[in-house]
Design an enzyme around this catalytic site. Structure first.
Site, PDB file in Angstrom:
ATOM      1  N   GLU A  78     -57.875 -88.199 -38.725  1.00  0.00           N
ATOM      2  CA  GLU A  78     -56.778 -87.934 -39.655  1.00  0.00           C
ATOM      3  C   GLU A  78     -55.961 -89.188 -39.973  1.00  0.00           C
ATOM      4  O   GLU A  78     -54.763 -89.234 -39.751  1.00  0.00           O
ATOM      5  CB  GLU A  78     -55.878 -86.827 -39.067  1.00  0.00           C
ATOM      6  CG  GLU A  78     -56.642 -85.543 -38.854  1.00  0.00           C
ATOM      7  CD  GLU A  78     -55.823 -84.433 -38.196  1.00  0.00           C
ATOM      8  OE1 GLU A  78     -56.010 -83.269 -38.595  1.00  0.00           O
ATOM      9  OE2 GLU A  78     -54.997 -84.724 -37.303  1.00  0.00           O
ATOM     10  N   ASP A 128     -49.124 -90.297 -30.029  1.00  0.00           N
ATOM     11  CA  ASP A 128     -49.250 -89.641 -31.334  1.00  0.00           C
ATOM     12  C   ASP A 128     -47.980 -89.915 -32.126  1.00  0.00           C
ATOM     13  O   ASP A 128     -47.073 -90.597 -31.635  1.00  0.00           O
ATOM     14  CB  ASP A 128     -49.516 -88.134 -31.168  1.00  0.00           C
ATOM     15  CG  ASP A 128     -50.434 -87.605 -32.275  1.00  0.00           C
ATOM     16  OD1 ASP A 128     -50.093 -87.790 -33.467  1.00  0.00           O
ATOM     17  OD2 ASP A 128     -51.483 -87.019 -31.961  1.00  0.00           O
ATOM     18  N   HIS A 183     -52.057 -91.328 -36.782  1.00  0.00           N
ATOM     19  CA  HIS A 183     -51.200 -90.720 -35.756  1.00  0.00           C
ATOM     20  C   HIS A 183     -50.425 -91.797 -34.989  1.00  0.00           C
ATOM     21  O   HIS A 183     -50.378 -91.780 -33.755  1.00  0.00           O
ATOM     22  CB  HIS A 183     -52.031 -89.852 -34.804  1.00  0.00           C
ATOM     23  CG  HIS A 183     -52.516 -88.571 -35.446  1.00  0.00           C
ATOM     24  ND1 HIS A 183     -51.662 -87.509 -35.703  1.00  0.00           N
ATOM     25  CD2 HIS A 183     -53.726 -88.194 -35.915  1.00  0.00           C
ATOM     26  CE1 HIS A 183     -52.355 -86.527 -36.273  1.00  0.00           C
ATOM     27  NE2 HIS A 183     -53.600 -86.915 -36.428  1.00  0.00           N
TER      28      HIS A 183
END
Ligand code: ACM
Length: 619
Positions: free
Chosen positions: A337, A197, A274
Site C-alpha cells: 500500500e 506504521d 505506511h
C-alpha cells in the site's frame, strides 16, 4: 419449494457434525483433545499417575532448557519439579536422538515407566512438552493420571506464523510475551512483529532518537469504525495523545523470551509506504517539504518517504540496528500500500527513472526493494515483504507474503520465490466472528467475517502448483491488525478460539484435517483457556438456524448445542437479550410459527462469561 443443493449440502454437513460426535470421540486422537492434531497416536490400555513431586531427566542443553520451561508450566498445576542428571527414578525423561527425522518433530510415550519425550533437538522437545501439558488436567488436581499413549508427530510447514500490529495500538512487553506463549502453546514458531506504521513507530533506534520522541506519539485517535463515516469531516477523535515504544533492552528481552520457546521473531519495518510517522520526525525524507504528523485515522496514506539517498541512508541505519537486535534470518520491509502520488510529482523520482531507464513509477519501488535487499544481505538477513513487492520486480531470493488473496503467492512460487500464505479472506483475524453482519452484539472490528471453519479448511498449498513449486510455500500466517483492537483483552477475544484453527492449518497435514473432528477437540480447550484466564470469545449455541429447524405441527423445533462443555444455554422469545435470569434450555426448543418471533439463545460458560446471541426469526 425444492431444497437448493447448497442448502442440502449445508444441512448434511450440519447433521453429520451433530450426529457423528460420539463415534468420533472413540478415536484415540479425538478423545485426547490434542491441538494441533498429531500425526500418529495410539493409546494402549492403562494410565500413569504423575505425582506432585516430579523429577525430570534432562541431559544436554536443549533438554535442560525445555525441562526449565516444563518446571514453570507445571507449577500452576501444583507440581514441584526437580531437574536431574540421573535417569533413574525420573518420571519424565527428555531425550535427544537423531532417529527422530524432522528437526521439529518428536515422539511422546507414556507407559508404566513414565513419560518419555524424544526429539532431534530443542524445538521437538518443546512441542512434545506442549503435547504433554495438553494430556494433563488444566488445573491442579489430586491425581494427575496420564493415559498411556504413543505419539509420533511433526509439522507440515516450517513457517507457522502469527502477526501482531503494535503500531495502531501498542501492547506491553508483558503482553507480547503472553502472545508468544499463545503461539508456542499451539506449536506456531514465527512471530511477525509489525513495529512501524503511519500511526506510530514503536522501536527505539539509537541513531534516530526522534523516532521515539516524535514518531511514536499521535495526537489522538479516531473514534468508531472509519468505514461508517461518509467523509473525513465527519470523523470524531478522542483528543487523547497515544504512544508507546520498546527500548532496545526490551526488544532483546522479548527476543530471548521467544528464543527460549523456539519462536523466531520477524521484525517489520515498513517502507516506503505506511511511513508518515517517520516523516513527522524527519520531514527531509519526504518528496515534498511539509509538516507531517503521525496519523490519527486508518487507511492508506499518500505521504510516503521519497526513494532518495537520505532515505536509503536512514533505512540502512535503522536496519543495521534492527539486524543486530533480531537473530532470525528474515527482516520484513512491508512494501504494501505505497501510493505513488508523491513520487509521480517528484523531480528526484523523475531523475531516478531517467537514470535507471524506468517507464513506470512502480519500477522505482522494485529498484528500492532490490537495493534494500542487497543491504540486508550484507547483514546476513533475507528480505520478506507483502505481495506488492512483486509489482516492481524482485529477485528470486526475496520472500513474498501473499495477503491480497493467494494469486500473488502462486505467481511468486512459480517464479521460484519463497512464499508465506496469509490471504486476508482466510487468515486476517481482525475480521469479525459473528454470522450476523454488523452485529451490534459484537465488539467493534474491521469489516469482514472470518468464522472458524473458514480458517480451519484453508489449505496453504494451492492445488495449481506443481510439487516442486509447492516447496516454495513456507507455510501459513495469520495476521492481527489492531486499528480496532485496543486492549489485550480484545486481542484475546479476536484470537481465541480462532488460533486453534490456525494451529492445525499450519501443523496438521491437509489430508488429516476434518472440521467436524476438530470442533469437539477444540471444545476441550475452553477449560484450559479459562485456567490461563484467556478472554476467548464464547461461541454462540449451535442449531438455531434454518438448516437445523424442524417444522412439527405449527411449531418450529430447534435442538441446540453448546461448544463449551458444562455451559448453560439460555434463551428468550421476546426479543430481549438472554442472560442468567432467562429460561434455561433443557430440551428441544419448540417455537410457535406465524408470529414472527425473534428467538435468541446464548451460551453461558462455566466461568460465567456469556456468548453473543444466536438469533433467528421464526416466521
Ligand atoms: C496489509 O494488510 N496491508 C498487508
Amino acid at each position: 419449494m425444492p431444497v437448493s443443493l447448497p442448502t442440502r449440502l449445508a444441512s448434511l454437513v450440519a447433521a453429520s457434525l451433530l450426529a457423528s460426535l460420539p463415534a468420533l470421540a472413540q478415536q484415540p486422537a479425538q478423545r485426547l483433545g490434542l491441538i494441533p492434531l498429531p500425526r500418529e497416536v495410539s493409546t494402549p490400555a492403562g494410565t500413569y499417575s504423575l505425582p506432585q513431586k516430579i523429577s525430570i531427566y534432562a541431559p544436554g542443553k536443549d533438554a535442560q532448557n525445555v525441562a526449565g520451561l516444563l518446571k514453570e508450566m507445571l507449577a500452576p498445576l501444583g507440581k514441584t519439579v526437580t531437574v536431574t542428571n540421573s535417569a533413574a527414578g525420573a518420571q519424565i525423561k527428555l531425550l535427544t536422538a537423531s532417529t527422530v527425522p524432522s528437526a521439529e518433530g518428536y515422539r511422546l510415550v507414556v507407559d508404566k515407566a513414565g513419560v518419555q519425550l524424544t526429539a532431534a533437538s530443542g524445538p521437538g522437545l518443546f512441542y512434545a512438552s506442549q503435547t504433554l501439558l495438553q494430556l494433563l488436567p488444566p488445573r491442579p488436581s489430586a491425581s494427575s493420571s496420564l493415559p498411556y499413549v504413543r505419539i509420533a508427530d511433526e509439522p507440515s510447514f516450517q513457517w507457522r506464523g502469527l502477526h501482531l500490529d503494535v503500531s495502531r495500538h501498542f501492547f506491553s512487553v508483558d503482553f507480547v510475551k503472553k502472545y508468544i506463549d499463545f503461539l508456542a502453546s499451539y506449536k506456531l514458531n514465527t512471530f511477525h512483529w509489525h513495529l512501524t506504521d503511519d500511526q506510530g513507530w514503536r522501536i527505539e533506534i539509537k541513531k534516530y532518537p526522534k523516532l521515539t520522541q516524535i514518531s511514536s506519539v499521535r495526537k489522538e485517535t479516531l473514534i468508531g469504525a472509519q468505514q461508517t463515516f461518509k467523509k473525513p469531516s465527519d470523523f470524531k477523535y478522542d483528543g487523547q495523545p497515544y504512544g508507546g515504544f520498546y527500548t532496545q533492552d526490551q526488544i532483546r528481552d522479548v527476543v530471548a523470551y521467544a528464543k527460549r520457546r523456539y519462536v523466531t521473531i520477524v521484525p517489520e519495518i515498513e517502507m516506503p509506504g505506511h511511513s508518515v510517522s517517520v516523516l513527522a520526525a524527519y520531514p527531509e525524507l519526504a518528496c515534498k517539504p511539509s509538516t507531517y504528523t503521525p496519523w490519527t485515522m486508518w487507511g492508506v496514506n499518500e505521504d510516503i518517504v521519497c526513494p532518495t539517498e537520505p532515505t536509503f541512508r536512514f533505512f540502512e541505519d535503522v536496519l543495521t540496528e534492527v539486524a543486530a537486535l533480531f537473530p532470525g534470518k528474515y527482516v520484513h520491509i512491508g512494501g504494501d500500500e505505497a501510493p505513488k502520488t508523491r513520487w509521480k510529482e517528484s523531480a528526484a523520482v523523475q531523475e531516478i527513472m531517467k537514470r535507471e531507464g524506468f517507464t513506470d513509477v512502480e519500477q522505482v519501488q522494485g529498484w528500492f526493494n532490490r537495493r534494500i535487499e542487497k543491504f540486508l544481505a550484507t547483514k546476513g538477513k533475507k528480505l520478506i515483504g507483502w505481495d506488492e513487492i512483486l509489482e516492481g520486480g524482485i529477485d528470486a531470493s526475496a520472500t513474498v507474503m501473499s495477503w491480497r488473496g493467494e494469486k500473488a503467492g502462486i505467481e511468486a512460487a512459480k517464479h521460484g520465490n519463497d512464499v508465506v500464505m496469509s490471504p486476508a479472506g482466510y487468515l486476517y483475524i481482525d475480521a469479525g466472528q459473528n454470522p450476523v453482519p454488523h452485529s451490534p452484539n459484537e465488539p467493534l472490528h474491521i469489516s469482514g467475517y472470518l468464522p472458524l471453519d473458514k480458517i480451519y479448511n484453508y489449505n496453504p498449498l494451492p492445488a495449481e502448483l506443481t510439487p516442486a513449486q509447492q516447496k516454495h510455500i513456507l507455510g501459513p500466517q495469520a495476521n492481527l491488525w489492531t486499528e480496532y483492537v485496543e486492549t489485550p483483552n480484545k486481542v484475546e477475544y479476536m484470537l481465541f478460539p480462532r488460533l486453534l484453527a490456525v494451529s492445525e492449518v499450519a501443523w496438521t497435514p491437509a489430508a488429516r484435517k476434518s472440521y467436524p473432528e476438530f470442533v469437539p477437540r477444540m471444545s476441550q480447550h475452553f477449560a484450559r483457556l479459562d485456567a490461563k484466564k484467556v478472554n476467548y470469545r464464547v461461541p454462540e449455541p449451535l442449531g438455531l438456524d434454518s438448516v437445523n429447524m424442524v417444522k412439527q405441527g405449527g411449531k418450529a423445533v430447534f435442538t441446540l448445542r453448546s461448544l463449551v462443555p458444562g455451559a448453560q444455554i439460555r434463551y428468550t422469545l421476546d426479543g430481549l437479550m438472554p442472560d442468567e435470569t432467562t429460561t434455561l434450555y433443557t430440551k428441544p426448543l419448540s417455537v410457535p410459527t406465524g408470529q414472527q418471533l425473534l428467538v435468541r439463545a446464548v451460551t453461558i460458560a462455566p466461568n460465567g462469561r456469556k456468548s453473543p446471541p444466536a438469533e433467528f426469526i421464526v416466521k
